[in-house]
Design an enzyme around this catalytic site. Structure first.
Site, PDB file in Angstrom:
ATOM      1  NE  ARG A  92      -2.829  -2.031  -0.541  1.00 55.05           N
ATOM      2  CZ  ARG A  92      -2.289  -3.195  -0.719  1.00 55.05           C
ATOM      3  NH1 ARG A  92      -2.041  -4.106   0.277  1.00 55.05           N
ATOM      4  NH2 ARG A  92      -2.075  -3.826  -1.680  1.00 55.05           N
ATOM      5  CG  ASN A 145      -9.351   8.653   3.483  1.00 58.54           C
ATOM      6  OD1 ASN A 145     -10.066   7.425   3.781  1.00 58.54           O
ATOM      7  ND2 ASN A 145      -9.612   9.347   2.950  1.00 58.54           N
ATOM      8  CB  ILE A 146      -3.851   5.040   6.493  1.00 59.91           C
ATOM      9  CG1 ILE A 146      -4.227   4.231   5.404  1.00 59.91           C
ATOM     10  CG2 ILE A 146      -4.816   4.694   7.739  1.00 59.91           C
ATOM     11  CD1 ILE A 146      -3.794   2.908   5.477  1.00 59.91           C
ATOM     12  CG  HIS A 149      -9.122   5.088  11.136  1.00 63.48           C
ATOM     13  ND1 HIS A 149     -10.163   4.954  10.384  1.00 63.48           N
ATOM     14  CD2 HIS A 149      -9.988   5.156  12.465  1.00 63.48           C
ATOM     15  CE1 HIS A 149     -11.631   5.006  11.029  1.00 63.48           C
ATOM     16  NE2 HIS A 149     -11.350   5.088  12.417  1.00 63.48           N
ATOM     17  CB  CYS A 185       7.873   1.928  19.194  1.00 59.15           C
ATOM     18  SG  CYS A 185       8.532   1.067  20.684  1.00 59.15           S
ATOM     19  CB  CYS A 243      11.190   0.599  18.266  1.00 60.87           C
ATOM     20  SG  CYS A 243      11.314   2.157  19.049  1.00 60.87           S
ATOM     21  N   GLY A 289     -17.631  11.209   1.394  1.00 64.16           N
ATOM     22  CA  GLY A 289     -17.001   9.918   0.884  1.00 64.16           C
ATOM     23  C   GLY A 289     -17.154   8.947   2.257  1.00 64.16           C
ATOM     24  CG  LEU A 347     -19.741   8.061  -5.200  1.00 65.85           C
ATOM     25  CD1 LEU A 347     -19.146   6.834  -5.523  1.00 65.85           C
ATOM     26  CD2 LEU A 347     -20.123   8.973  -6.600  1.00 65.85           C
ATOM     27  CB  ALA A 379     -15.468  13.673  -3.412  1.00 69.49           C
TER      28      ALA A 379
END
EC number: 2.3.1.286
Length: 246
Positions: free
Chosen positions: A60, A95-96, A112, A120, A139, A179, A206, A223
């Site tokens: 990702r 969202n990340i 999130h 760590c 770590c 969204g 949507l 969007a």
């Protein structure tokens, strides 16, 4: 839109980044890019197979850093709103990715977590992370080095910065959800909190979310089209108010 807003809170979900090519979690079958959520987005899944989980997020991360993923007009419009509004704009995102940052927003709460950070598990210290995280990457910030993990809030873990989120919702005079499915709490309850504090509420999606009845105003469409349109309306109302006060 007639009233100029001074404290705008934006909640964004997977739908805003989907138009940039980031695949979303499919709630109907519990899969995220053909992986079971239990396997890649829970602490138990990480304990069972850390190599698989790390590689899932490594993939990702690589995709996010590729030229193929770029902020879309919705991200850019929110960046413009923060820059030009005579007040505060807080983006709360589920969202990340880092598309809000790249779109020009600065006041962002990643409830999130962030894909471009590692954490760590012993000290909770986070570090910037653009390279892959490997099994065995430890770590060294604490006395008992621990395996670094993605800085992601997994299912069963507490979302981040909830105090800051509720403080922003208390001050909001406009709350916009973009969204989101409206099925994941506590985020699905933010519209109720904002409304109870007097904010005007708008849903952009949507299709209607699970909490669409909580919103005073609904706008359904992409969007990338609806968000820039709303931002221009907000800024136009601000300009009219400034002219009338002159």
């Amino acid at each position: 839109m007639s009233l100029p807003y001074r404290h705008v809170v934006i909640l964004t979900g997977a739908g805003i980044s989907a138009e940039s090519g980031i695949q979303t979690f499919r709630a109907q079958d519990g899969l995220w890019e053909n992986h079971r959520i239990e396997d890649v987005a829970t602490p138990e899944g990480f304990q069972r197979d850390p190599d698989m989980v790390l590689e899932f997020y490594n993939q990702r991360r690589r995709k996010l850093l590729s030229d193929a993923i770029q902020p879309n007009p919705a991200h850019l419009a929110l960046g413009k709103l923060e820059k030009e509004l005579q007040g505060s704009v807080t983006v709360i995102t589920q969202n990340i990715d880092n598309l809000h940052e790249r779109g020009g927003s600065q006041n962002i709460i990643h409830m999130h977590g962030e894909l471009l950070k590692a954490r760590c598990p012993e000290s909770n210290q986070t570090v910037e992370q653009k390279e892959d995280i490997r099994h065995g990457d430890l770590c060294h910030c604490c006395q008992m080095p621990a395996q670094m993990r993605p800085h992601i809030v997994w299912f069963g873990e507490m979302p981040l910065r909830m105090g800051d989120i509720y403080a922003a919702l208390e001050q909001a005079d406009l709350f916009v959800s973009i969204g989101t499915s409206g099925v994941v709490y506590p985020a699905a309850g933010f519209v109720h909190d904002a409304r109870m504090h007097g904010a005007h509420t708008i849903e952009i999606n949507l299709e209607p979310s699970a909490v669409e009845s909580e919103f005073a105003e609904k706008r359904y469409g992409k969007a990338s089209i609806e968000v820039p349109r709303l931002v221009e309306e907000i800024l136009a109302a601000q300009a009219r108010a400034k002219e009338s006060a002159a």
